[in-house]
Design an enzyme around this catalytic site. Structure first.
Site, mmCIF file in Angstrom:
data_model
loop_
_atom_site.group_PDB
_atom_site.id
_atom_site.type_symbol
_atom_site.label_atom_id
_atom_site.label_comp_id
_atom_site.label_asym_id
_atom_site.label_seq_id
_atom_site.Cartn_x
_atom_site.Cartn_y
_atom_site.Cartn_z
ATOM 1 N N ARG A 1 -5.711 -96.414 57.001
ATOM 2 C CA ARG A 1 -5.871 -97.427 55.961
ATOM 3 C C ARG A 1 -6.603 -98.641 56.545
ATOM 4 N NH1 ARG A 1 -1.887 -95.639 52.209
ATOM 5 N NH2 ARG A 1 -1.882 -93.390 52.585
ATOM 6 N N GLY B 1 18.759 -127.562 78.287
ATOM 7 C CA GLY B 1 19.500 -127.911 79.495
ATOM 8 C C GLY B 1 19.306 -129.378 79.836
ATOM 9 N N GLN C 1 -5.693 -115.984 56.790
ATOM 10 C CA GLN C 1 -5.728 -116.449 58.182
ATOM 11 C C GLN C 1 -5.871 -117.965 58.285
ATOM 12 O OE1 GLN C 1 -8.453 -113.558 60.545
ATOM 13 N NE2 GLN C 1 -8.765 -113.076 58.387
ATOM 14 N N ILE D 1 -10.678 -122.193 63.306
ATOM 15 C CA ILE D 1 -9.746 -121.103 63.585
ATOM 16 C C ILE D 1 -10.375 -120.062 64.502
ATOM 17 C CG2 ILE D 1 -8.583 -121.419 61.372
ATOM 18 C CD1 ILE D 1 -9.916 -118.736 60.507
ATOM 19 N N ASP D 2 -11.720 -120.049 64.588
ATOM 20 C CA ASP D 2 -12.404 -119.050 65.421
ATOM 21 C C ASP D 2 -12.289 -119.341 66.911
ATOM 22 O OD1 ASP D 2 -13.234 -117.683 63.186
ATOM 23 O OD2 ASP D 2 -15.158 -118.703 63.060
ATOM 24 N N GLY E 1 -14.156 -114.037 62.497
ATOM 25 C CA GLY E 1 -14.862 -114.186 63.764
ATOM 26 C C GLY E 1 -16.266 -113.632 63.667
ATOM 27 N N ARG E 2 -17.196 -114.436 63.115
ATOM 28 C CA ARG E 2 -18.560 -113.947 62.909
ATOM 29 C C ARG E 2 -19.308 -113.840 64.232
ATOM 30 N NH1 ARG E 2 -20.465 -117.613 59.179
ATOM 31 N NH2 ARG E 2 -19.190 -116.517 57.643
ATOM 32 N N ASP F 1 -19.058 -126.997 64.908
ATOM 33 C CA ASP F 1 -20.208 -127.497 65.649
ATOM 34 C C ASP F 1 -21.263 -128.113 64.726
ATOM 35 O OD1 ASP F 1 -21.126 -125.185 64.488
ATOM 36 O OD2 ASP F 1 -21.646 -124.171 66.350
ATOM 37 N N GLN G 1 17.046 -121.118 68.397
ATOM 38 C CA GLN G 1 15.872 -121.633 69.105
ATOM 39 C C GLN G 1 15.279 -120.630 70.090
ATOM 40 O OE1 GLN G 1 16.680 -125.998 70.294
ATOM 41 N NE2 GLN G 1 18.641 -125.242 69.552
#
Length: 779
Positions: free
Chosen positions: A275, A568, A283, A148-149, A192-193, A102, A660
């Protein structure tokens, strides 16, 4: 993508000649790539480079950005933007396509608003003459969102988000095995902030126990809530625990919730061996998944179209996708809505923040809670409204079948219904329903299905045979086991099975129950929907295969591979794969293969190999659907090409076959399977309280769930069967994707003389223009 117009609007030749677009273009314009983002615009020179098709044709399989990106402080000030404008005039550029977040898009719109004054200033300061800037009075801007977010409001997906989700799910799937083996808990932090899309979708895809999102923080007593859910899961027999935390997670007072806080809670209060794994920038890496390649390509085409149609009065658009439609939206309105979500989170108005995301986001949040929660007494229906819901798989296995079944089972249990798995399709039901010690009709408990989210194949077994093989026995079993509603998960065989059951209602009252089919097939050939779960898994498997082959072809320098695809009698898989890998040609059953086509394509291949020079050489692939021709098989096509090449280049064929069908389902297939599974059960549930005759009289009581354009719809089977189904070819009469073949051919440069146009439903094969305000069918 229906009604895409790749032909530029009417222009005189001089007007068309001067249109120069930075970043990407097609159709008679000149393309420039701006290297290093806005820094490249400011620096100019070699950072603004004219691009030919040969420069970019191998980029589809590359991750990241090959033209670079960089923050530019200079562009944030007017003198920097003045320099950028001067550099654009120098190169003759009067349109700009920006792919970014943005911040980048806001900067671009400001640049456009200032453009007339910047041009005037260039003249008044003597840097440019009036004659030089005569053709540059207006700047056209189009935005593409690369994030990516997936944090832009107004679009279901941004370029890159599903590739990132795929990386996350792969990592969690690997961790899952360790967690299960050692009965451990893992707290996984994802990016993801301000947007929890990645965390939520990873939770849905991987069957996490708990997720933390910025938009919708947990309750004030979240520690007790989380520990209660995880403790109940453990008591039910679950051996592992997965908690996913978005990096911007916080409580309702905006106090940050870190992965270590969650780890300490699980370790100290529940005594779990816990953990923490922070996935970090892994990512962002890797090659793009099938969906992102297709989305970026189609949005790029639409962006160029938007530039060519723009006027000085047209607001700057951003190219979005809603369900299955490529649409244009007002860029600044979308940016404004996105920023409002962050402001609403900061103001603790979490309900508004959730509403600021799309409706799909809220549906996935609801689906996640239903499929993970075990404390659902408040959700249960009165006893008299509860159903015994039969769940059956019909047809070939498809990625996501198990995820859909898991979601349906969880929803049933949450509402008080009884989920009943009908193992091994209709033959299993009829032949083995009363076998001892365990028949094919089995009630499903929560733990039975809990681990199915990421499993491929069919855990309850599937079969292609239809109920008509023994309709009387099928009806007997429905009555014996009191099946009150039916969810069919399958492909065209499942569609046919539901059609048979609907028509058999005239003879058997056992079928006067609500029934719905959730389309699941790699071929994506089920009428009534533009998407079938399993098709995305197939595309990813096929594209991985083709990428490896393309690398081999590139190393060999002068080789083309002819690859046979499944599908098909539908060319969907071949066409979308062709779009995603940059195939030179795609042969589908709809178009067929004829001799003239092969002759022209061989000429085209010779021309392409003749142009190959040095590092620009890339592997070449032709995709052929398994039923494209009875005569010209994959091997024969490869051999014809090899013989006609006369030693100039080599040709090989490859048949990936059942590879596939994929192994682990793709994240898109998983999340959509969950969403469709929950919505299907809600649909079946809507018929509670109705008599058998009332159900029989309602055409909607046998329906198919599917994506149709920009909406998820339930369509009555009778209508779809009679008006939209090509029963002979086992596909829809009007295939929504058919005109994408034009995009594939345009981007590959394939000559029009090679094409034998397919005309769906007798319509003109011309690609028709649409109004700018109308949505464009995408995928």
């Amino acid at each position: 993508m229906a009604n895409i117009n790749l032909t530029p609007p009417a222009m005189s030749p001089p007007e068309l000649a001067k249109k120069k677009i930075a970043v990407m273009t097609s159709g008679g314009c000149i393309a420039y790539a701006v290297y290093e983002g806005y820094e490249g615009l400011v620096q100019g020179g070699d950072l603004i480079k004219r691009m030919q098709w040969e420069d970019v044709r191998g980029w589809l399989s590359e991750g990241g950005t090959l033209i670079g990106t960089a923050r530019c402080m200079a562009f944030m000030e007017r003198p920097g933007r003045l320099t950028a404008a001067n550099n654009m005039v120098e190169k003759g550029i009067d349109a700009l396509i920006i792919c970014g977040g943005d911040g980048s898009l806001t900067g671009a719109d400001k640049f456009r608003a200032e453009w007339p004054s910047l041009i005037d200033e260039l003249v008044t300061t003597g840097k440019r003459t009036k004659e030089e800037v005569k053709q540059f009075k207006h700047l056209n801007i189009v935005g593409l969102v690369g994030s990516i977010d997936n944090d832009l409001s107004g679009t279901d997906a941004t370029i890159g988000c599903y590739s990132s989700l795929q990386r996350i799910c792969q990592a969690i799937d690997y961790i899952d095995a360790t967690a299960l083996s050692h009965q451990r808990a893992f707290v996984i932090e994802v990016m993801g902030r301000h947007c929890g899309w990645l965390a939520l979708m990873a939770g849905v895809s991987c069957g996490a126990d708990f997720v933390f999102l910025p938009e919708n923080p947990p309750s004030e007593n979240w520690e007790e809530e989380m520990c209660s859910i995880i403790s109940k899961h453990r008591k039910l027999g679950k051996r592992k625990t997965i908690v996913i935390v978005a990096e911007g997670a916080h409580d309702r007072q905006l106090t940050h919730i870190s992965p270590d806080m969650v780890k300490d809670l699980l370790s100290n209060r529940l005594h779990l061996d816990t953990r923490v794994t922070t996935l970090g920038h892994v990512q962002r890496g890797g090659t793009a998944c099938a969906y992102d390649r297709m989305l970026a390509t189609l949005q790029g085409v639409e962006a160029v179209k938007a530039v060519l149609e723009a006027t000085p009065e047209t607001p700057s658009p951003v190219i979005c996708i809603v369900e299955n439609k490529i649409v244009r939206k007002n860029l600044m309105e979308a940016v404004k809505m996105t920023k409002e979500v962050a402001a609403q989170i900061a103001a603790k108005d979490f309900a508004a923040a959730m509403a600021g995301r799309d409706a799909e986001f809220a549906e996935y949040w609801q689906a996640f809670n239903i499929t993970t929660s075990t404390d659902t007494d408040h959700l249960k229906l009165p006893v008299e409204e509860r159903l015994r819901v039969g769940i059956i798989h019909v047809g070939a296995p498809a990625g996501g079948m198990n995820a859909a079944t898991r979601a349906a089972v969880a929803y049933c249990l949450a509402r008080g219904h009884t989920p009943v798995a009908l193992h091994n399709g209709f033959p299993g039901l009829c032949r083995h329903h009363d076998h001892k010690p365990e028949g094919s009709v089995r009630e499903v408990e929560w733990l039975d299905a809990e681990s199915w989210a990421s499993k491929g194949g069919s855990e309850i077994g599937t079969n292609r045979d239809l109920p008509s093989e023994d309709m009387e026995k099928t009806a007997f079993c429905f009555e014996k086991y009191r099946i009150g509603a039916l969810l069919i998960i399958g492909g065209f065989e499942g569609f046919t099975a539901l059609s048979e059951l609907r028509q058999a209602r005239t003879k058997y009252d056992a079928f006067k129950i609500p029934m719905v089919i959730l389309p699941a097939t790699v071929s994506n050939n089920v009428p009534g929907t533009e998407y079938s779960i399993g098709s995305d898994t197939c595309l990813n498997a096929l594209i991985d295969y083709c990428d490896a082959i393309k690398q081999s072809a590139s190393a060999s320098r002068r080789r083309v591979f002819v690859v046979e695809t499944q599908g098909g009698a539908s060319g969907y898989i071949a066409t979308i794969a062709g779009l995603s890998i940059g195939a030179l040609a795609v042969y589908t059953p709809e178009e067929g293969i004829h001799l003239k086509m092969l002759v022209e394509d061989i000429k085209f291949l010779k021309d392409q190999f003749a142009k190959d020079k040095g590092s620009s050489r890339t592997g070449k692939i032709i995709l052929r659907n398994e039923k494209a021709s009875k005569v010209y098989t994959t091997e024969i096509v490869a051999n014809i090409i090899k013989d006609e090449a006369e030693g100039r280049f080599d040709s090989r064929f490859a048949v990936p076959g059942h590879v596939q069908q994929g192994g682990t389902p793709s994240p898109m297939d998983r999340v959509r399977a969950v969403r469709f599974g929950v919505k299907s059960l809600q649909f079946l549930e809507s018929f509670t309280g109705k008599t058998k005759d009332q159900i029989n009289e309602d055409p909607a009581s046998t329906s198919i769930i599917g994506i149709r354009g920009a909406k998820v719809k339930f369509s009555p089977m009778k209508v779809i069967e009679e008006t939209e189904t090509d029963w002979k070819q086992r596909r829809p009469k009007d295939e929504f994707w058919i005109q994408l073949t034009e995009v594939v051919n345009t981007l590959s440069g394939r000559p029009q003389s090679a094409l034998h146009r397919y005309t769906p439903m007798g319509r003109s094969p011309a690609i028709l223009p649409i109004k700018e305000s109308e949505a464009v069918n995408g995928l």
